[in-house]
Design a protein around this motif. Structure first.
Motif, short mmCIF file in Angstrom:
data_model
loop_
_atom_site.label_atom_id
_atom_site.label_comp_id
_atom_site.label_asym_id
_atom_site.label_seq_id
_atom_site.Cartn_x
_atom_site.Cartn_y
_atom_site.Cartn_z
N ALA A 108 0.85 -1.20 0.00
CA ALA A 108 0.00 0.00 0.00
C ALA A 108 0.89 1.25 0.00
O ALA A 108 2.03 1.20 0.45
N SER A 109 0.34 2.36 -0.46
CA SER A 109 1.17 3.56 -0.66
C SER A 109 1.67 4.16 0.66
O SER A 109 2.64 4.90 0.68
N HIS A 110 1.02 3.79 1.78
CA HIS A 110 1.46 4.32 3.07
C HIS A 110 2.30 3.28 3.83
O HIS A 110 2.90 3.58 4.86
N ALA A 111 2.31 2.04 3.34
CA ALA A 111 2.82 0.93 4.15
C ALA A 111 4.35 0.90 4.22
O ALA A 111 5.05 1.39 3.32
N ILE A 112 4.83 0.30 5.30
CA ILE A 112 6.28 0.19 5.55
C ILE A 112 6.73 -1.24 5.29
O ILE A 112 6.01 -2.19 5.63
N MET A 113 7.92 -1.36 4.72
CA MET A 113 8.49 -2.69 4.48
C MET A 113 9.74 -2.80 5.37
O MET A 113 10.53 -1.85 5.44
N ALA A 114 9.90 -3.96 6.02
CA ALA A 114 11.02 -4.10 6.95
C ALA A 114 11.66 -5.47 6.79
O ALA A 114 11.03 -6.41 6.33
N SER A 115 12.93 -5.56 7.21
CA SER A 115 13.60 -6.85 7.24
C SER A 115 14.10 -7.14 8.65
O SER A 115 14.58 -6.24 9.35
N ASN A 116 14.01 -8.43 9.02
CA ASN A 116 14.52 -8.88 10.32
C ASN A 116 15.94 -9.46 10.16
O ASN A 116 16.42 -10.20 11.01
N THR A 117 16.63 -9.10 9.09
CA THR A 117 17.96 -9.65 8.84
C THR A 117 18.90 -9.46 10.02
O THR A 117 18.81 -8.47 10.75
N SER A 118 19.83 -10.41 10.18
CA SER A 118 20.85 -10.27 11.23
C SER A 118 22.11 -9.62 10.69
O SER A 118 22.92 -9.11 11.46
N SER A 119 22.31 -9.68 9.37
CA SER A 119 23.62 -9.26 8.89
C SER A 119 23.66 -8.55 7.54
O SER A 119 24.68 -8.00 7.17
N ILE A 120 22.55 -8.54 6.81
CA ILE A 120 22.61 -7.95 5.46
C ILE A 120 22.30 -6.45 5.55
O ILE A 120 21.34 -6.05 6.21
#
Ligand SMILES: NC(=O)c1ccc[n+]([C@@H]2O[C@H](COP(=O)([O-])OP(=O)(O)OC[C@H]3O[C@@H](n4cnc5c(N)ncnc54)[C@H](O)[C@@H]3O)[C@@H](O)[C@H]2O)c1
Length: 290
Positions: A108-120
């Protein structure tokens, strides 16, 4: 405000993130490579909660509402209703880039994308998302329902409003934040992994035995576990890889892996998962290997 969270990757971390979000009253979409794997993760969360209800540790109504808030998905089109999409898939950069590209089409145009990566690096992954201003690292600790801390890592382009929205989300699920720059290992693992590596140096130089190193750190620093027994839990191969990443990305020789850590990995002594690491786990009690 984050009301609907999608979690991509329903392994140990993704399941934990889904559980704490659902427990906080959010609608949670949980996905994996197949709907079967997502359903399996949902069932496992439900079983875990049922056990906690039996033991009187979780209220039955809360357990029921948590499970009711969890919805499996397989098609990324489902992500259109999410305010926050958290990727918690296998720690492989190619997999993560593909997820951000595919999921990004439905964000969605307001939505946030996140990563739970440990190292990248977050900044490097943000280029595969539709809007790097709305991309961020949210690094949980294992096991998620028990561990209070969440590291938040803005990338180069992450906006202040994205950081603030994530701050709100982390507060809503009852966790504490530390803010880290997008540097190798972020804050906690950057301190902690070299600490374990140093314990392997101390062992290799004959300064102390395995038992005395662990006893010394437990009693002298008030740590619940010694660094070598903890290393066996994490996996010596994983620790070695992390040290190599630090060394390669900083060029600083202080991050060189301890030769003895390398030797244990070459021997296939990777810790608990192979039955032997700094300790041997074949008997009733762990026995030091040196
Ligand atoms: N294990 C930890 O202690 C820990 C702590 C903090 C962060 N992390 C990070 O969390 C992430 C997940 O780690 P984990 O320990 O939960 O791993 P895991 O192996 O338990 O789970 C990974 C899940 O991702 C799924 N997956 C793989 N490709 C996918 C795709 N294309 N789409 C959807 N799902 C996919 C797998 O089927 C699996 O269920 C990694 O980035 C890891 O570095 C792990």
């Amino acid at each position: 405000m984050i009301r609907t969270v999608a979690v991509i990757g329903a392994g140990q971390m993704g399941s934990g993130i889904a559980q704490v979000s659902a427990q906080a009253g959010m609608k949670v979409l949980l996905g994996d490579v197949s709907i079967e794997l997502a359903d399996k993760a949902r069932d496992k969360i439900a079983k875990g909660l049922a056990k906690l209800v039996e033991k009187g540790k979780v209220d039955a109504a809360l357990a029921a509402s948590t499970v009711a808030n969890l919805h499996s998905f397989s098609d990324h089109a489902a992500l259109a209703e999410a305010d926050l999409v958290i990727e918690a898939a296998t720690e492989r950069e190619d997999i993560k880039h593909r997820i951000f590209e595919s999921a990004g089409k439905h964000l969605a145009s307001h939505a946030i994308m996140a990563s739970n990566t440990s190292s990248i690096p977050i900044t490097r992954m943000a280029v595969s998302s539709p809007d790097p201003e709305r991309f961020i690292g949210i690094h949980f600790f294992n096991p998620v329902p028990l561990m209070k801390l969440v590291e938040v890592i803005p990338g180069l382009a992450t906006s202040v409003s994205t950081i603030e929205a994530v701050r709100g989300f982390v507060g809503d699920i009852g966790k504490e934040i530390v803010l880290s720059q997008d540097e190798p290992g972020f804050i906690v693992n950057r301190i902690f992994v070299p600490f374990i590596n140093e314990a392997a140096f101390v062992l290799g130089s004959g300064t102390g035995s395995i038992v005395d190193i662990d006893k010394g750190v437990k009693l002298g620093l008030n740590h619940p576990m010694g660094p070598l027994e903890l290393a066996d839990f994490i996996g010596l191969d994983t620790l070695l890889e992390i040290m190599k990443i630090y060394l390669a990305s900083t060029g600083d020789p202080k991050y060189r892996p301890a030769p003895l850590l390398q030797k244990y990995v070459e021997a296939g002594w990777l810790g608990r998962k192979t039955g032997r690491g700094f300790y041997d786990y074949s008997g009733d009690v762990p026995v030091p290997t040196r």
